[in-house]
Scaffold this active site. Structure first.
Site, short mmCIF file in Angstrom:
data_model
loop_
_atom_site.label_atom_id
_atom_site.label_comp_id
_atom_site.label_asym_id
_atom_site.label_seq_id
_atom_site.Cartn_x
_atom_site.Cartn_y
_atom_site.Cartn_z
CB CYS A 55 1.04 -20.62 -3.79
SG CYS A 55 1.99 -21.30 -2.42
CG ASP A 101 5.29 -13.60 -1.34
OD1 ASP A 101 4.17 -13.72 -1.86
OD2 ASP A 101 6.34 -14.00 -1.89
NE ARG A 114 5.58 -24.46 -2.99
CZ ARG A 114 4.86 -23.72 -3.80
NH1 ARG A 114 3.55 -23.78 -3.72
NH2 ARG A 114 5.40 -22.93 -4.67
CE LYS A 123 9.62 -19.63 -2.19
NZ LYS A 123 8.87 -19.66 -3.46
CG ASN A 124 10.26 -15.96 -4.41
OD1 ASN A 124 10.12 -17.18 -4.46
ND2 ASN A 124 9.33 -15.15 -3.94
NE ARG A 169 1.16 -17.12 -8.73
CZ ARG A 169 2.04 -17.50 -7.83
NH1 ARG A 169 1.78 -18.51 -7.04
NH2 ARG A 169 3.18 -16.89 -7.70
C1 UD1 Z 1 6.55 -13.78 -7.54
C2 UD1 Z 1 6.89 -14.56 -6.30
C3 UD1 Z 1 5.71 -14.58 -5.35
C4 UD1 Z 1 5.23 -13.16 -5.06
C5 UD1 Z 1 5.00 -12.40 -6.35
C6 UD1 Z 1 4.68 -10.93 -6.13
C7 UD1 Z 1 8.45 -16.17 -7.15
C8 UD1 Z 1 8.71 -17.60 -7.48
N1 UD1 Z 1 7.23 -15.90 -6.69
O1 UD1 Z 1 5.48 -14.46 -8.18
O2 UD1 Z 1 6.12 -15.21 -4.15
O3 UD1 Z 1 4.01 -13.22 -4.34
O4 UD1 Z 1 6.16 -12.45 -7.19
O5 UD1 Z 1 5.71 -10.31 -5.41
O6 UD1 Z 1 9.30 -15.33 -7.25
N2 UD1 Z 1 0.60 -11.17 -13.92
C9 UD1 Z 1 -0.05 -11.10 -15.12
N3 UD1 Z 1 0.54 -11.64 -16.23
C10 UD1 Z 1 1.76 -12.24 -16.18
C11 UD1 Z 1 2.44 -12.31 -14.94
C12 UD1 Z 1 1.83 -11.76 -13.83
O7 UD1 Z 1 -1.15 -10.56 -15.22
O8 UD1 Z 1 2.25 -12.71 -17.22
C13 UD1 Z 1 -0.02 -10.58 -12.70
C14 UD1 Z 1 -0.30 -11.62 -11.63
O9 UD1 Z 1 -1.55 -12.22 -11.81
C15 UD1 Z 1 -0.26 -10.76 -10.39
C16 UD1 Z 1 0.81 -9.72 -10.71
O10 UD1 Z 1 0.93 -9.72 -12.12
O11 UD1 Z 1 -1.48 -10.11 -10.20
C17 UD1 Z 1 2.16 -9.97 -10.10
O12 UD1 Z 1 2.60 -11.27 -10.41
P1 UD1 Z 1 4.16 -11.64 -10.52
O13 UD1 Z 1 4.97 -10.50 -10.00
O14 UD1 Z 1 4.43 -12.13 -11.88
O15 UD1 Z 1 4.28 -12.84 -9.51
P2 UD1 Z 1 5.11 -14.15 -9.67
O16 UD1 Z 1 6.37 -13.87 -10.43
O17 UD1 Z 1 4.23 -15.24 -10.13
#
Ligand code: UD1
Length: 429
Positions: free
Chosen positions: A116, A304, A396, A21-22, A121
């Protein structure tokens, strides 16, 4: 909708894992960056994907579902760079349209992402990345607006390792002028998959899968036919389902290398894990043993999979510690698990789990996607009936979850309402 589960049967048999999915979310966004036909195969037929496809159609791209797992996308007729659909606010990955549209049209406006509720985030790293490419990027009235008169390669250093920011920056930089160096990039298998897919469209991306990604911008992207990698988390969930039910499950159509962190923990917990070329078999004959685990970016143990391993540890012998280092709000399922007899205390980002000999069925509610799946596993391993409410979260990210579990011998049914729940419980008496 609810799942009514009668626990206690070991899961036995083979299960075929779908596309990731991701990875698919990033790949679908990439697909609109060409004006030629892009065919995506091994697409998971899950809600997040279908919502993103609607959004893509909503901005004028042609979307043709050739079958449930194959879609043809043509981005030549896109007529707006503004994505503001109520639906899209509910999925996190809507923000990949920012990178894709910014790269292709030098401007993008997308509603702030939902998804979620597992932590705050933020998207600051995405915005930092776009700015590093010479774009303006701001949040304005609930919309993220990014635009550039001149999108140019840049040297970007991510402050936190972010899957989403890494993909978004790759998307935009693929069509920027000049070279981009992205440091402290995420290394997840789906990053590599999105890079491979973009390269198959003519992009020039090197180093995906390491923490430095180099992107040489190209003028245009052409059509492609691309098949998505298997879903690491769906596979891991079924592997833990085998462990929790003391079963014997072979997950098929997987890349065992992507599952190493998960396999290693299962082995520590006393399961037998056998790797084949494109399958992994998990056999669990006796009570699980305790272990400690900390979630980390890939190749560490995936956040996850944190709820699923916690469910398994809640019935393991001894005391385990689970440290969540990616998202601060990912223990919301613990109260639900306590209703089933689990003994878990959460202090900050650490859960201390004292294994109990068995869980007992109860009515519980899925707080998010992965925790929802984990509660289903808890129900499968518990004594008696468990009713898992709010299954919409599970849909989802898991395709035909209950059907796949039934094929392994699980006693799980869907119920529309309370009457249905009572009927299913009575029928089984
Ligand atoms: C993606 C996955 C999610 C998974 C996560 C971590 C998708 C759609 N979702 O989420 O299922 O749990 O990776 O493997 O692919 N952060 C910041 N600033 C930012 C972006 C992120 O501080 O601009 C922080 C977040 O709060 C978190 C960490 O970085 O603590 C990792 O987040 P990130 O890897 O970006 O997760 P997602 O891409 O949202």
């Amino acid at each position: 909708m609810q799942y009514v589960i009668k626990g206690g049967s070991p899961l036995v048999g083979d299960v075929v894992i779908g596309g990731a999915k991701n990875a698919a979310l990033g790949i679908l966004a990439a697909a609109i960056m060409s004006d030629e036909d892009v065919v995506i195969e091994n697409l998971p037929d899950v809600r997040d994907i279908n919502v993103l496809l609607e959004a893509i159609e909503g901005i004028g791209a042609a979307v043709c579902r050739l079958d449930p797992h194959t879609v043809r996308i043509n981005g030549s007729a896109i007529n707006t760079i503004r994505v503001n659909d109520d639906y899209i606010k509910r999925i996190r990955a809507s923000y990949y349209l920012l990178g894709a549209l910014l790269g292709k049209y030098r401007r993008a406006e997308v509603s702030l992402p939902g998804g979620c509720n597992i932590g705050s985030r933020p998207i600051d790293q995405h915005l930092k990345g776009f700015r590093g490419l010479g774009a303006r990027a701001e949040v304005d009235h609930g919309m993220v607006v990014a635009s550039a008169d001149h999108l140019s390669g840049g040297h970007i250093y991510l402050d936190v390792v972010s899957v989403g920011a890494t993909i978004n920056i790759m998307l935009a930089a693929a069509l920027a002028d000049g070279n981009t160096i992205l440091e402290n990039a995420a290394k997840e298998p789906h990053i590599v998959d999105v890079a491979n897919m973009l390269n198959s469209m003519g992009a020039n991306i090197k180093g995906a899968g390491t923490d430095i990604i180099r992107i040489r911008g190209v003028q245009r992207l052409h059509g492609t036919v691309y098949s998505i990698i298997p879903d690491q988390i769906e596979a891991g969930t079924f592997m833990f389902a085998a462990a929790v039910t003391r079963g014997d499950v072979t997950v098929k159509n997987v890349i065992p290398k992507h599952l190493e962190a998960i396999s290693a923990k299962l082995i520590e917990m006393g399961c037998e894990v056998v790797e084949f070329d494109d399958a992994v078999r998990v056999v669990c004959k006796s009570r699980l043993r305790h272990t400690h685990v900390k979630t980390l970016p890939y190749p560490g143990f995936p956040t996850d999979m944190q709820p699923q391993i916690s469910v398994a540890l809640s019935v393991a012998e001894g005391t385990s510690m689970v440290t969540e280092s990616i998202f601060e709000n990912r223990f919301k399922y613990v109260d639900e698990l306590a209703r089933m007899g689990a003994d878990i205390k959460v202090e900050g980002n650490v859960a201390v789990i004292n294994g109990v000999s068995r869980l007992t069925g109860a009515d519980v509610s899925a707080p998010d996607l992965r925790a929802g799946a984990a509660l289903v596993l808890a129900g499968l391993g518990a004594e008696g009936y468990t009713v898992v409410d709010e299954t919409k979260y599970i849909l989802r990210g898991y395709e035909r979850f209950d059907e796949k579990l039934r094929s392994l011998g699980a006693d799980i049914e869907q119920a529309e309402d309370e009457k249905d729940v009572r009927r299913l419980k009575l029928e089984a008496v």
